[in-house]
Design an enzyme around this catalytic site. Structure first.
Site, PDB file in Angstrom:
ATOM      1  N   LYS A  39      23.628  29.289  37.548  1.00 24.62           N
ATOM      2  CA  LYS A  39      24.019  28.931  36.189  1.00 24.62           C
ATOM      3  C   LYS A  39      25.211  27.981  36.216  1.00 24.62           C
ATOM      4  O   LYS A  39      26.015  28.018  37.152  1.00 24.62           O
ATOM      5  CB  LYS A  39      24.441  30.191  35.414  1.00 24.62           C
ATOM      6  CG  LYS A  39      23.371  31.230  35.175  1.00 24.62           C
ATOM      7  CD  LYS A  39      23.963  32.430  34.456  1.00 24.62           C
ATOM      8  CE  LYS A  39      22.933  33.536  34.249  1.00 24.62           C
ATOM      9  NZ  LYS A  39      21.918  33.164  33.256  1.00 24.62           N
ATOM     10  N   ARG A  49      13.360  40.326  34.657  1.00 30.61           N
ATOM     11  CA  ARG A  49      11.975  40.824  34.572  1.00 30.61           C
ATOM     12  C   ARG A  49      11.491  41.368  35.907  1.00 30.61           C
ATOM     13  O   ARG A  49      10.613  42.225  35.949  1.00 30.61           O
ATOM     14  CB  ARG A  49      11.062  39.718  34.056  1.00 30.61           C
ATOM     15  CG  ARG A  49      10.883  38.533  34.979  1.00 30.61           C
ATOM     16  CD  ARG A  49      10.429  37.288  34.260  1.00 30.61           C
ATOM     17  NE  ARG A  49      11.488  36.761  33.399  1.00 30.61           N
ATOM     18  CZ  ARG A  49      11.355  35.672  32.636  1.00 30.61           C
ATOM     19  NH1 ARG A  49      10.210  35.027  32.594  1.00 30.61           N
ATOM     20  NH2 ARG A  49      12.364  35.254  31.898  1.00 30.61           N
TER      21      ARG A  49
END
Length: 512
Positions: free
Chosen positions: A287, A361
Site C-alpha cells: 500500500k 478473503r
C-alpha cells in the site's frame, strides 16, 4: 526488544435508574433536561420547571436567549449557583423528533458535554419511546469513549455516573442491562481496533479472546502455527508468512442456558467469522504510506466477533454460537506470499494470489471452510473490513452486506435498524463469477472490477450450501471525526448489529 505495555484505559460511565426528578436527587454536579422543538418555540421536558424554581433560574428563558431549536444533539449550557446543592451546571439537550436514533445521538451529545464531571442526573430518557432508554444509554456510553497512550495519562475522563431520572417503568432495569451489554461490546470492539500494532499481534489478540472468553463463560481454543500447518490452513499461513508474528486461529464457543452436555442437542449453531488482520501493509503489492495509516484496525471484524461473543449471555442468545477469528499480520519480507502463488485452503479448494493486498478473503476462506467441514452450522456470517470498493459504493457511515438467504437478509436488516449500525444490501451478481475464476486454480483472489461484489463471490464458494451472509464494513470502520456515538478513529462497528440479531427471540426464524 522491549514488549509494549498498554497503559490503563478510561472506563465507561456507570448508569443508574431513579423514579425521582433531578432536583430531588442529591449529589449531582450536572442536571440535564430534554428539549423538544415546538411550533411556538422549544419545549422543556420533565423536571425542568421544578429545577428552574429550585435554582432561581429561568431555564426556558436561557433556552430562548441561546436561540435553541431542540434539534437532535443540540446542547445549551446554563451555569448555575445552588448554595444548598452540588449542581453547578444545567444542560438542555435537543431530542429532535424523539426517535430511538434521536435519543442515541442525544446520549452521545450529553456524554461529550459532561467529560471530566463526576455525575449527571438527567430526565432525557423519561420521554424516550420504546427502546429509546436503551438507545440513550448506548449513545452515552460510546460517546464517552477515549483511548490514550500518553505518559501523563488520558487528556479527559468520561463522566463518572449517569442517573436516569423520572423512570418508573418496570421493564427499565432489563432495558438498561441490555443496553450496557450492547454499549460495552461496542466499547470493547473499538478498544481492540484502536490498539497499535506494535502491541496488537495475532498472539496478543488471541490472548484477549482467551481473557474475555473466560470471563464470559466461553470455551476458547487457539490454533498456533504448528496446528495450522497440520490442519491445512493454507490461506492463513500464506498471509502470515512474511511476519515475525505467527498467525493464529481463535475459536470461541457459546452455549445457551439449558443446552449443555446431554441437553438441547437440537439447538442450532451460528458461526461468526471475523477478519483478524492485525496490520496490513498490503504485502508485496504494498500500500502507499497513507493507505497504511489506519491498518491497525484491519482486524475490526475479528474485534466485532470477540466483543459479540463476550456479550451473548448478557442478551440471552438462544442459539449456539461459535466465533472464529483468523488472525495474521500481512507484512513484507523474503518469506512473503507472492503474486502468482497458488495456495490450498482447508478442504482442498485452491486460490491463485494475484494481489497480496486482497488478503482478507484468503483468511476468511479458511475459517469458513473449516466451519462447513467441522461445525455443522445452520448459518454462517462473516464480517470484515474487506474492500475499499465498499467505501466507494456506500461512503462513510453505512456497511454493505450480501446474503444467499432471504430470511437471513431480513434478520440483518432488522438488526441494523434496531442497533443504529446501518447496512445496505448488495447483489451477488452471478455474471461476475467468471472474474473470480482462475485459469490455473479454483479461484482468483483479485478479480477487480466491482470489487466488493467479486470479493463476496469469492467467499461464497467457501460457504457451501449453508445460509450465509457477508458483511463488508470497510465503509464504516473509521470515523474521521466525532459524530454522534462515533468517536474519531476506529469505530468498533459491528457488535451492536450482531447482538441485536443474536439476542432476538428467534435469530434463525424462517432461514432455510
Amino acid at each position: 526488544m522491549a514488549i509494549a505495555q498498554l497503559p490503563t484505559q478510561v472506563s465507561p460511565p456507570e448508569f443508574a435508574l431513579s423514579s425521582a426528578l433531578p432536583h430531588q436527587i442529591g449529589g449531582a454536579e450536572v442536571w440535564a433536561f430534554p428539549v423538544l422543538p415546538g411550533e411556538d418555540g422549544p419545549l422543556l421536558g420533565p423536571g425542568a420547571d421544578e429545577a428552574s424554581e429550585a435554582l432561581g433560574t429561568d431555564l426556558l428563558a436561557a433556552l430562548e436567549a441561546a436561540r435553541a431549536t431542540g434539534r437532535t444533539g443540540e446542547v445549551t449550557t446554563v451555569p448555575v449557583s445552588a448554595p444548598d446543592d452540588d449542581v453547578s451546571l444545567v444542560l438542555l439537550v435537543g431530542v429532535g423528533d424523539a426517535s430511538t436514533t434521536d435519543f442515541r445521538r442525544a446520549g452521545a451529545a450529553l456524554a461529550r458535554a459532561t467529560k471530566d464531571r463526576v455525575s449527571v442526573v438527567t430526565s432525557l430518557a423519561a420521554i424516550a419511546p420504546e427502546e429509546g432508554l436503551g438507545a440513550f444509554v448506548v449513545g452515552a456510553m460510546l460517546g464517552s469513549f477515549a483511548f490514550h497512550w500518553r505518559s501523563t495519562g488520558p487528556k479527559e475522563q468520561p463522566v463518572g455516573r449517569v442517573v436516569l431520572a423520572d423512570i418508573s417503568d418496570d421493564g427499565a432495569d432489563d432495558e438498561l442491562a441490555r443496553a450496557l451489554a450492547l454499549g460495552g461490546a461496542g466499547w470493547r470492539s473499538r478498544t481492540l481496533a484502536t490498539v497499535p500494532s506494535n502491541l496488537k499481534t495475532p498472539a496478543w489478540l488471541a490472548d484477549q479472546a482467551v481473557e474475555v472468553g473466560e470471563a464470559a463463560g466461553l470455551d476458547v481454543t487457539v490454533w498456533d502455527e504448528a496446528r495450522l500447518v497440520a490442519e491445512g490452513f493454507g490461506g492463513l499461513l500464506a498471509v502470515g508468512s512474511a511476519s515475525v508474528h505467527e498467525p493464529r486461529l481463535i475459536r470461541m464457543d457459546y452455549t445457551p442456558r439449558g443446552a449443555g452436555k446431554g441437553a438441547g442437542k437440537n439447538v442450532p449453531t451460528v458461526v461468526l467469522v471475523g477478519k483478524g488482520i492485525t496490520f496490513d501493509t498490503g504485502g508485496l503489492d504494498i500500500k502507499p504510506s497513507e493507505g497504511m495509516l489506519t491498518m491497525k484496525r484491519d482486524m475490526s471484524g475479528g474485534a466485532a466477533v470477540i466483543a459479540t461473543m463476550a456479550a451473548l449471555r448478557d442478551v440471552d442468545c438462544p442459539v449456539r454460537v461459535i466465533g472464529l477469528v483468523p488472525a495474521a499480520e500481512n507484512a513484507v519480507s523474503g518469506s512473503a506470499m507472492r503474486p502468482g502463488d497458488v495456495i490450498t485452503h482447508v478442504g482442498g479448494r485452491t486460490s491463485e494470489v494475484n494481489n497480496t493486498d486482497a488478503e482478507g478473503r484468503l483468511v476468511l476462506a479458511d475459517a469458513m471452510a473449516y466451519a462447513v467441514a467441522e461445525l455443522k452450522p445452520s448459518v454462517i456470517l462473516d464480517i470484515a473490513t474487506l474492500t475499499g470498493a465498499m467505501k466507494v459504493s456506500l461512503g462513510q457511515w453505512t456497511g454493505g452486506y450480501f446474503a444467499n438467504d432471504e430470511a437471513l437478509a431480513g434478520h440483518v436488516e432488522t438488526a441494523a435498524a434496531a442497533s443504529g449500525e446501518r447496512v445496505w444490501r448488495m447483489p451477488l451478481v452471478t455474471d461476475y463469477e467468471d472474474k473470480v475464476t482462475s485459469k490455473i486454480a479454483d479461484g482468483d483472489n483479485a478479480a477487480g472490477g466491482a470489487g466488493a461484489i467479486t470479493a463476496a463471490l469469492f467467499l461464497q464458494h467457501f460457504a457451501g450450501d449453508v445460509p450465509w451472509a457477508h458483511v463488508d464494513f470497510a465503509s464504516a470502520a473509521e470515523s474521521p471525526t466525532d459524530r454522534h456515538e462515533w468517536t474519531a478513529g476506529p469505530s468498533g462497528w459491528g457488535p451492536r448489529l450482531l447482538l441485536s440479531w443474536l439476542g432476538s427471540d428467534d435469530p434463525l426464524e424462517g432461514i432455510a
